[in-house]
Scaffold this active site. Structure first.
Site, mmCIF file in Angstrom:
data_model
loop_
_atom_site.group_PDB
_atom_site.id
_atom_site.type_symbol
_atom_site.label_atom_id
_atom_site.label_comp_id
_atom_site.label_asym_id
_atom_site.label_seq_id
_atom_site.Cartn_x
_atom_site.Cartn_y
_atom_site.Cartn_z
ATOM 1 N N SER A 1 -9.190 -5.957 2.896
ATOM 2 C CA SER A 1 -10.531 -6.422 3.287
ATOM 3 C C SER A 1 -10.624 -6.652 4.789
ATOM 4 O O SER A 1 -9.634 -6.927 5.468
ATOM 5 C CB SER A 1 -10.869 -7.718 2.560
ATOM 6 O OG SER A 1 -10.724 -7.566 1.172
HETATM 7 N N1 SAH Z 1 -7.528 -8.841 -1.397
HETATM 8 C C1 SAH Z 1 -7.067 -7.514 -1.053
HETATM 9 C C2 SAH Z 1 -8.186 -6.504 -1.092
HETATM 10 C C3 SAH Z 1 -8.052 -5.747 -2.304
HETATM 11 S S1 SAH Z 1 -9.147 -4.417 -2.650
HETATM 12 C C4 SAH Z 1 -6.393 -7.496 0.303
HETATM 13 O O1 SAH Z 1 -6.464 -8.483 1.029
HETATM 14 O O2 SAH Z 1 -5.735 -6.495 0.611
HETATM 15 C C5 SAH Z 1 -9.408 -4.785 -4.377
HETATM 16 C C6 SAH Z 1 -8.202 -4.744 -5.265
HETATM 17 O O3 SAH Z 1 -8.624 -5.114 -6.561
HETATM 18 C C7 SAH Z 1 -7.570 -3.369 -5.399
HETATM 19 O O4 SAH Z 1 -6.218 -3.435 -5.069
HETATM 20 C C8 SAH Z 1 -7.775 -3.022 -6.869
HETATM 21 O O5 SAH Z 1 -6.737 -2.254 -7.434
HETATM 22 C C9 SAH Z 1 -7.856 -4.396 -7.501
HETATM 23 N N2 SAH Z 1 -8.517 -4.444 -8.799
HETATM 24 C C10 SAH Z 1 -9.591 -3.744 -9.237
HETATM 25 N N3 SAH Z 1 -9.891 -4.075 -10.495
HETATM 26 C C11 SAH Z 1 -8.987 -5.011 -10.891
HETATM 27 C C12 SAH Z 1 -8.775 -5.749 -12.096
HETATM 28 N N4 SAH Z 1 -9.530 -5.587 -13.188
HETATM 29 N N5 SAH Z 1 -7.746 -6.636 -12.129
HETATM 30 C C13 SAH Z 1 -6.947 -6.821 -11.044
HETATM 31 N N6 SAH Z 1 -7.099 -6.154 -9.889
HETATM 32 C C14 SAH Z 1 -8.106 -5.254 -9.808
#
Ligand code: SAH
Length: 221
Positions: free
Chosen positions: A70
């Site tokens: 993010s």
């Molecule tokens: N907070 C993260 C940003 C992640 S982007 C950072 O600081 O890097 C969103 C993430 O959510 C992705 O890695 C994706 O695989 C995950 N995601 C999507 N759906 C999900 C679910 N149902 N359960 C857990 N993770 C999920």
């Protein structure tokens, strides 16, 4: 550990990080603890080496598997909104790179984090280990199910967007607890804050954001 450069050389210098913090202040981040956490967390180790020189720009960057780390402003904003007061037990959905997890870990007693893509969570785990972060418990699972068999959370942060607020997460929020999450199915979602009081839930929209969708099921590769 040689794999991660935790030192403050060149592009990772304190001056570069302070510049980012200055920008976050200009954009309205006022919580000094959050700003300190951003200033002292090495974002470059959460990004592939080829893009590490852009780690302290205020922008989202790809982390593989179609996912992104993010934008620092969004990390700071969501953290500031979640931590309007101290919250001891926090659940995060969407570990991704582990950057937001590391920020939360420096500000909360205990962080639980769930990621559906296995290679992402194992890399995030190695990074947090290299940083000697010990108050995080990770789980490779579908976040829609929440964290089974545990007491309710004081805070929940979702870093991928569901179409509607998942019922299971509301159930796992303690009375007095707060959840911050993007909601919507388009390119732009509402960033919502949900508070659980004695009398039930209250909800408001604090901003508009762009997150990848919260998807059902897990991936092993
Ligand atoms: N907070 C993260 C940003 C992640 S982007 C950072 O600081 O890097 C969103 C993430 O959510 C992705 O890695 C994706 O695989 C995950 N995601 C999507 N759906 C999900 C679910 N149902 N359960 C857990 N993770 C999920």
């Amino acid at each position: 550990m040689a794999r991660f450069d935790l030192t403050g050389i060149g592009m990772t210098s304190q001056r570069t990080r302070d510049r980012l913090v200055g920008r976050l202040r200009e954009r309205g981040i006022v919580n000094e603890d959050v700003l300190h956490a951003i200033a002292s967390t090495p974002r470059h180790i959460f990004i592939d080496e080829a893009l590490a020189h852009r780690a302290y720009e205020d922008t989202a960057l790809p982390i593989g598997h179609g996912q992104t780390i993010s934008q620092p402003f969004v990390v700071a904003l969501m953290t500031q909104v979640l931590l309007d007061r101290p919250r001891a037990r926090v659940l995060e959905l969407g570990t991704g790179s582990g950057y937001q997890t590391a920020i939360l870990a420096s500000l909360c007693e205990r962080v639980f984090t769930i990621e559906r893509v296995e290679p992402l969570i194992s890399r995030a785990e190695a990074r947090l280990r290299a940083m000697s972060i010990k108050n995080v418990t990770m789980r490779h699972a579908d976040g829609f199910d929440g964290w089974p068999r545990t007491t309710a959370f004081d805070g929940i942060m979702v870093t991928a967007a569901p179409r509607t607020v998942p019922e299971t997460l509301l159930e796992q929020l303690a009375v007095g607890g707060r959840m911050v999450l993007p909601v919507g199915d388009g390119g732009v979602q509402e960033l919502r804050v949900i508070d659980r009081g004695e009398e039930g839930f209250s909800e408001r929209v604090v901003d508009h954001v762009r997150f990848v969708p919260l998807l059902k099921g897990v991936r092993t590769h």
